[in-house]
Every structure is written in C-alpha cells, then in structure tokens.
Design a protein around this motif. Structure first.
Motif, PDB file in Angstrom:
ATOM      1  N   TYR A 587      48.380  58.936  46.669  1.00  0.00           N
ATOM      2  CA  TYR A 587      48.506  60.346  47.033  1.00  0.00           C
ATOM      3  C   TYR A 587      47.934  60.582  48.425  1.00  0.00           C
ATOM      4  CZ  TYR A 587      49.652  61.291  42.178  1.00  0.00           C
ATOM      5  OH  TYR A 587      50.268  61.303  40.967  1.00  0.00           O
ATOM      6  N   LYS A 588      48.591  61.470  49.141  1.00  0.00           N
ATOM      7  CA  LYS A 588      48.120  61.808  50.490  1.00  0.00           C
ATOM      8  C   LYS A 588      47.910  63.320  50.566  1.00  0.00           C
ATOM      9  CE  LYS A 588      49.528  61.742  55.312  1.00  0.00           C
ATOM     10  NZ  LYS A 588      50.679  61.683  56.214  1.00  0.00           N
ATOM     11  N   GLU A 589      46.770  63.707  51.140  1.00  0.00           N
ATOM     12  CA  GLU A 589      46.475  65.133  51.274  1.00  0.00           C
ATOM     13  C   GLU A 589      47.187  65.689  52.497  1.00  0.00           C
ATOM     14  OE1 GLU A 589      42.265  66.618  51.021  1.00  0.00           O
ATOM     15  OE2 GLU A 589      42.750  67.192  53.080  1.00  0.00           O
ATOM     16  N   ASN A 590      47.911  66.808  52.313  1.00  0.00           N
ATOM     17  CA  ASN A 590      48.629  67.437  53.411  1.00  0.00           C
ATOM     18  C   ASN A 590      48.130  68.875  53.565  1.00  0.00           C
ATOM     19  OD1 ASN A 590      50.454  68.081  55.401  1.00  0.00           O
ATOM     20  ND2 ASN A 590      52.154  68.412  53.995  1.00  0.00           N
ATOM     21  N   VAL A 591      47.364  69.134  54.645  1.00  0.00           N
ATOM     22  CA  VAL A 591      46.846  70.488  54.892  1.00  0.00           C
ATOM     23  C   VAL A 591      47.994  71.346  55.396  1.00  0.00           C
ATOM     24  CG1 VAL A 591      45.241  71.889  56.240  1.00  0.00           C
ATOM     25  CG2 VAL A 591      44.520  69.651  55.387  1.00  0.00           C
ATOM     26  N   ILE A 592      48.301  72.444  54.670  1.00  0.00           N
ATOM     27  CA  ILE A 592      49.470  73.254  55.038  1.00  0.00           C
ATOM     28  C   ILE A 592      49.095  74.533  55.788  1.00  0.00           C
ATOM     29  CG2 ILE A 592      50.970  72.350  53.226  1.00  0.00           C
ATOM     30  CD1 ILE A 592      50.312  74.915  51.611  1.00  0.00           C
ATOM     31  N   GLY A 593      47.832  74.949  55.705  1.00  0.00           N
ATOM     32  CA  GLY A 593      47.460  76.164  56.430  1.00  0.00           C
ATOM     33  C   GLY A 593      45.982  76.492  56.360  1.00  0.00           C
ATOM     34  N   LYS A 594      45.561  77.371  57.295  1.00  0.00           N
ATOM     35  CA  LYS A 594      44.164  77.825  57.322  1.00  0.00           C
ATOM     36  C   LYS A 594      44.124  79.332  57.521  1.00  0.00           C
ATOM     37  CE  LYS A 594      42.096  73.613  59.171  1.00  0.00           C
ATOM     38  NZ  LYS A 594      41.454  72.995  60.315  1.00  0.00           N
ATOM     39  N   ALA A 595      43.217  79.979  56.802  1.00  0.00           N
ATOM     40  CA  ALA A 595      43.057  81.429  56.951  1.00  0.00           C
ATOM     41  C   ALA A 595      41.582  81.754  57.101  1.00  0.00           C
ATOM     42  CB  ALA A 595      43.633  82.146  55.732  1.00  0.00           C
ATOM     43  N   GLU A 596      41.277  82.767  57.935  1.00  0.00           N
ATOM     44  CA  GLU A 596      39.892  83.182  58.140  1.00  0.00           C
ATOM     45  C   GLU A 596      39.623  84.447  57.309  1.00  0.00           C
ATOM     46  OE1 GLU A 596      36.815  84.568  61.687  1.00  0.00           O
ATOM     47  OE2 GLU A 596      38.947  84.327  62.128  1.00  0.00           O
ATOM     48  N   ILE A 597      38.484  84.445  56.595  1.00  0.00           N
ATOM     49  CA  ILE A 597      38.105  85.616  55.797  1.00  0.00           C
ATOM     50  C   ILE A 597      37.484  86.652  56.735  1.00  0.00           C
ATOM     51  CG2 ILE A 597      36.611  86.470  53.935  1.00  0.00           C
ATOM     52  CD1 ILE A 597      36.977  83.706  52.593  1.00  0.00           C
TER      53      ILE A 597
END
Length: 687
Positions: A587-597
């Motif tokens: 399995y490979k981790e794929n970061v799809i997005g980032k959001a700031e609170i």
C-alpha cells in the motif's frame, strides 16, 4: 570483456573496413552489418594473428620466388602476377587507405562543412541528400545519422567526435592528487562560521573583520563579496561569510567541499541548542575539523564548563578534558580571545597541512553569484588550486566565459589570484549556482563546447531515473555494491523516540552495509533536512511528524526518500526488510489535500466543528485525515462530516471553505492543518 569497432580495427590493420568485413565473413564466419559494428577483443586478436601469419607466408613465397627467378628468368612475370593476386589482403595495401576516409563530426553538421570534409562539391552532396529524401540547403544542419548514411555513398566513414574536455579536467584533478610534494606550497585555510541563531556568529565575524580587515581600508568600508581574507602573525585565513549550515550543505550537495575548518559558535550562557546540534551533524557528515568558539563569556550567566560538558554528549571532547577538540572562550563584544581563536585556527591548519600548486590551471568553486544591472553576471569564486588570471577562459558548471575583470575582497582590481583567495569576477555568459565548480580551460571555444555538453547531460540526467538511495531499491543497490553505508535522518515528536529509533536502527548494521543515523531532531521535516539528506544520500524517517510544504517540494526536486511512521516497530521492520530485499510495498499513502482550520465551533450534541479553508488539493468525505499541529501529528482518524454551508458534500476543492468534524476527536485548534489521504493498493508486477 572489451570490444572494438570495425573501422578502428581496420585502421589498425591498415586495410579498408569493407575488406575486413569480407574477411570476417569468409574466414571466420562472423557476420557484421557495417563499419560501426563491434567485435570481441578476442576475435580481433585472432584476426591480427591470421593476417600476421599470412604476411609471413607471403614473405616466404617472395623469397622462394626470388630464388626461382635467378634460375629461371623466363617464369618471373607469371610468378609475380600470381603472387600479386594472392597478396590482395596483405595489410600493406596503400590503395585501400586512399579509397577509405574517416572523418569526425559533432552531433550535427552543416551541408557545407560536410562537403568540405569529404572533399566533394556541395552540389553533389545536396543531390545525394535529395535522393535520400532529405531537402537541405547549403547552410542547413543535418543530424549525425543522416550524415553517416550520406558519407557511405562517397566511401567515407563518419564517426562521432569524442569530447574529452571533461575527461581532461578529471585527469588533471587526478594528477593533482598524486602531485609531487616539490610543487606543493602552503595555502591559507578556508573557514566557515556556524552555530545557533543569536549565539553571536555575525557579531564574531564582524569583530574579526573590523579588527583585521576594515582598519586597513580607506574610509573603513568593506566591499562585501561573501568572503574575505585576514592576516594574523604573517599568516592568512580566508573566511566564508555564508548564512550557516544550510548553505554549507547545499554547496556540499553540489559536490563543492570548499570549507577546510569550521568555527562552531556556542553561547556560554545558553549552551548547545537545536541549530548547534544540526551544525555539528553537518560538519561530521562532511568530515571537517571543528574549532569551538565559546562566545559571550562577558555575560553574567556564562558557564564555560557547562558548554564543554554538553559538547562531550555530541562526541566533541575538549583538549583540556583529554579530547582533540580545541575550545576557545571569546567575546565578540569586548574582542577578548579573538586573536587566540585565529591562532588556534592556524594551528589546526598546520596539523592538517593544507597545500596547493599555484603553477597550474586554476580550479575552485562558486561561493555566491548574482545578476548585476550594469555589470551582468557577477560571481564570487574561491580558487582552490592553481592561479586564476584576468583573460583566462573558464567553465563554471553549465556556464562559461572569459574573465574581463577581477576584484579582491576589498573591491580593489587585481590581475591574478592564487589558492584559497576569494575573488569577484565579470565575464560569465550566465549566472552560475553557488557550489558550482569552475575549471580553467585553454580557450573560450573549448569552454562553450563543454558548457553545451554539460547542459545536454543535465537534461538527460533529469529525464532518466535518479540513483538516490530509496528503501524500495535498497537491496539491489547493496548487492551491486552502490551502497556501503545507509545514512538515516530521524525526525520525531519527542526526544525519547529519537533515541529509541537511533539505537534500534544502528543495531541493524550487517557486514555488507552499515546503518548510520547522521542526524536526529524534534519537529517537522524541514528543507534543511532535505538538503542534508541530498548531500549525504540519506533516507529521512519521520515518527509522528510530517514534512512542511517547502520540504515536500525540495524532496521531490532532490529525489530524497521520506518515510513517515506512527509505530516505531513498523519503521524498524521496514528498514530490516529493505536490507534483506523482502520489502513489499503493498500500500502507498497518497496525500490528496490539505486544509487549514480557521475557526472552531463547539456544539453539545455533535462535538467540535472546524471551519476550514482548503489550501491544496481537495478534501473528500471518504478520506482518512490526520491533524498536524506545528509539524507534529497529534491525531489520525476519519472524517465524521463534510459540509459546504448547510449541505453535505462528497468533496471540497482548493480555494473553497468548508466545515468538517473528525471522528472521536474534539481537541481541534485554530491554525491546525487537516491533511487528507487515501491508501492505494500497489499491484504486484507479474513476472
């Protein structure tokens, strides 16, 4: 086993390539396509032996013929004619040398130049090109393969011109390494000052500069060129005015090891801090001698012994404690101890015996470079060997030029500079990069050719896969002997995790490969970590931490392998498996997005709702998420809800606002980063 081309062997045997191809086919049953084909050296030796024997037999026949000729003059003509026909393939046939011509060309050549080289009129050459289906004017360029096919029609062999300038430069450097002691002379040491921010690096450099440089200048103004030379007791020391260990490592990543000695500045009232530790690790990785300057001894809370005690924890044992590290108490404010520090630097240099030959072509590295509006490309060079003169042609990385003017560290025009002397030069075609190496070559044409070749090589290397070490390819690289040491950088959320990982990883060392943790620190993975990993060919392991945005971009650019883990044993098992060739990345981790609170809302029946702004990629309803606070992972979970205004949505793209809640987690704070990721299954390659 080495091989040889047909045309090269034919030239050596003094016969034409055509005759050699026929000989191979008839006598040895070796089928070759054309003059550029290759054969084994063993076969080449057999052919040489065969032709040598044939020549000897022909000589014997000639002697017999002479004897018969004396007795029977009437048969002389017929015998000679027979022998001529038999000796057709003897390697003395000069006619073959005339009928076959070998010319060298670059990757491309104009029709006019080619016609001149093969000795035919341009009209004939253009005519043949038209028959080949190529429409080219007299000044138009044709590629190598077209030129090769065209030349065959005129019984001419075309071969690629070998550019041996790079080879000459490397041979020159090899010569330097084994250079006679008689040619070598003592040179000034090159020193870089490093240490933690606010520990007085700049103040110390200013104190040295003011006491040793500025007082000798008109008006007390120093021309800043990123380096300067000071004199103490008749001996010179060159200081690099670099912005710390990041620049030091960036230069080393480009292959420029220009620092001889590092002055490590530690504040007497503060002790060793995170950046001090980083600087120590960078120096150790570069294998550069360290002189410790314990600064701020005039402060009330100064404790020199405490600093020395802390140094021993990093393997730096002071001389007066039985070690080999020179520690000098100084004060940049009162100038106390500065002369002693410089004397200790000279003493270290004397022990290291830094020498160079000033009577040879200059070489060195770029300290810094910029584009000046009035003067064009301006570069500060440090001469490491030889002497650089105004008018010399140089190649600098992928740029080149002829030196139009040269200035020393005081802004004074000079005509030449020897080893360990920093100079500012004008005359380069483009702005080079800091850390690029420079070499003096015979003329500007040679420099331009070499620069073009290097640019092409850089493009090719960029398109090809990188040779940086990665866990997935580690076993193959160990087997091929490419990796003898596995360098690892450990970043974690707490110091205890670093120590545990360090000890566990170093125990994985085997006879084939040694595991070394070259740096460990608390906090997010930064761009500095990527620079050190790139320079040291290391893998970065993050435990409960994530890389920042700049680090991610740098890792992609430098092809540095980063692995992040939540469980310490998973990290150890992965490296162990990689070393044994049993790592299976299912399995490979794929970061799809980032959001700031940006805002938080507490609702009694639901929990904490976060008002977010999507910074990058997208946030999807079914993605896994992790909460990152100051680069450290504080929680991993799933999304409980994702909304735009009052509506539930499947995803929210970059640049939009959204509301979300996280499963089983309410300790959300403003400024936290929500990183969404999905785990992708990697399909096994079919054998």
């Amino acid at each position: 086993m080495s091989k040889i081309r047909i045309y090269e062997l034919a030239k050596e045997l003094n016969i034409s390539s055509k005759e050699l191809i026929e000989l191979l086919s008839e006598e040895f049953s070796i089928a070759v396509k054309n003059h550029m084909s290759v054969i084994e050296e063993e076969d080449a030796n057999l052919i040489k032996e065969f032709l040598s024997d044939k020549a000897e037999n022909a000589e014997d026949d000639k002697n017999i013929e002479s004897a018969v000729d004396e007795n029977n003059d009437s048969n002389n003509k017929s015998n000679k004619n027979n022998k001529k026909s038999k000796s057709k393939n003897i390697p003395k046939d000069k006619e073959s040398e005339e009928e076959e011509k070998i010319i060298e060309i670059d990757d491309t050549i104009t029709v006019k130049e080619l016609s001149e080289k093969i000795g035919k009129s341009s009209t004939e050459v253009i005519k043949q090109l038209i028959f080949m289906g190529v429409m080219a004017a007299i000044n138009q360029e044709i590629d190598f393969s077209t030129a090769e096919k065209l030349a065959e029609k005129f019984d001419v062999i075309v071969v690629k011109k070998e550019k041996n300038i790079d080879k000459e430069i490397s041979e020159q450097q090899e010569e330097e390494e084994i250079e006679s002691e008689d040619n070598l002379q003592k040179r000034p040491p090159v020193v870089t000052v490093m240490g933690h921010v606010d520990h007085g690096k700049t103040s110390l450099l200013d104190a040295i500069r003011k006491s040793k440089v500025t007082s000798h200048e008109a008006g007390g103004i120093t021309q800043h060129i990123g380096a300067y030379t000071v004199t103490i007791n008749g001996e010179k020391i060159t200081f690099l005015d670099t912005p710390g260990h990041e620049a030091f490592t960036a230069m080393r990543a480009r292959g420029a090891q220009i620092t001889d000695i590092v002055i490590l500045v530690v504040a007497a009232d503060d002790g060793i801090m995170p950046q001090t530790e980083e600087a120590i690790n960078h120096c150790k990785a570069a294998n550069v001698p360290i002189v410790v300057a314990i600064n701020k001894i005039d402060r009330p809370g100064a404790n020199i012994d405490k600093v020395k005690q802390e140094l021993t924890e990093y393997g730096l044992v002071p001389e007066d404690w039985g070690g080999d590290i020179i520690c000098v108490p100084v004060s940049a404010h009162t100038k106390e101890g500065i002369d002693t520090l410089l004397e200790m630097v000279l003493l270290t240099a004397e022990v290291q015996e830094f020498k160079a030959n000033s009577n040879r072509n200059a070489r060195g590295a770029v300290i810094e470079a910029k584009l000046d509006k009035g003067r064009g490309a301006v570069a500060t060079l440090l001469v490491q060997n030889g002497t650089l003169n105004v008018g010399d042609s140089i190649i600098v990385g992928t740029t080149y030029g002829r030196i139009r003017a040269m200035f020393d560290d005081k802004g004074k025009k000079i005509k030449s500079a020897g080893p360990s002397i920093p100079v500012e030069i004008l005359g380069l075609s483009e702005v080079p990069q800091a850390g690029d190496k420079f070499n003096e070559v015979k003329d500007e044409k040679t420099a331009r050719e070499l620069a073009d070749g290097r640019k092409q090589k850089v493009r090719e290397e960029y398109l090809q896969s990188t040779h940086k070490v990665s866990l997935e390819d580690l076993y193959n690289q160990i087997k091929e002997g490419k990796v003898k040491e596995l360098n690892i950088i450990v970043k974690a959320d707490v110091q205890g995790s670093i120590e545990a990982l360090k000890q566990s990883l170093q125990k994985l060392s085997t006879d084939e490969v040694k595991v070394r943790v070259i740096h460990g620190a608390v906090g997010a993975i930064t761009e500095t970590d990527i620079s050190l990993a790139s320079a040291s060919n290391a893998i970065i392991i993050g435990f409960n931490v994530r890389p920042d945005v700049n680090a991610e971009k740098a890792a992609e650019r430098e092809a540095v392998d980063m692995k992040t883990y939540r469980v310490i044993y998973t990290a150890i098992d992965d490296i162990k498996a990689a070393m044994l060739g049993m790592l299976e990345p299912d399995y490979k981790e794929n970061v799809i997005g980032k959001a700031e609170i940006r805002r938080t809302y507490k609702i009694s029946s639901i929990g904490t709702i976060a008002g977010c702004y999507v910074l990058d990629g997208k946030i999807t309803r079914n993605s896994s998420v992790r909460i990152i606070r100051d680069g450290i992972v504080v929680f991993e979970s799933e999304l409980a809800s994702l909304k735009r205004f009052k509506d539930d949505v499947k995803e929210v793209a970059q640049g939009y606002e959204c509301g979300l809640s996280i499963e089983k987690f309410n300790d959300i704070k403003e400024g936290d980063i929500v990183e969404a990721y999905v785990m992708e299954e990697i399909k096994k390659k079919e054998l």
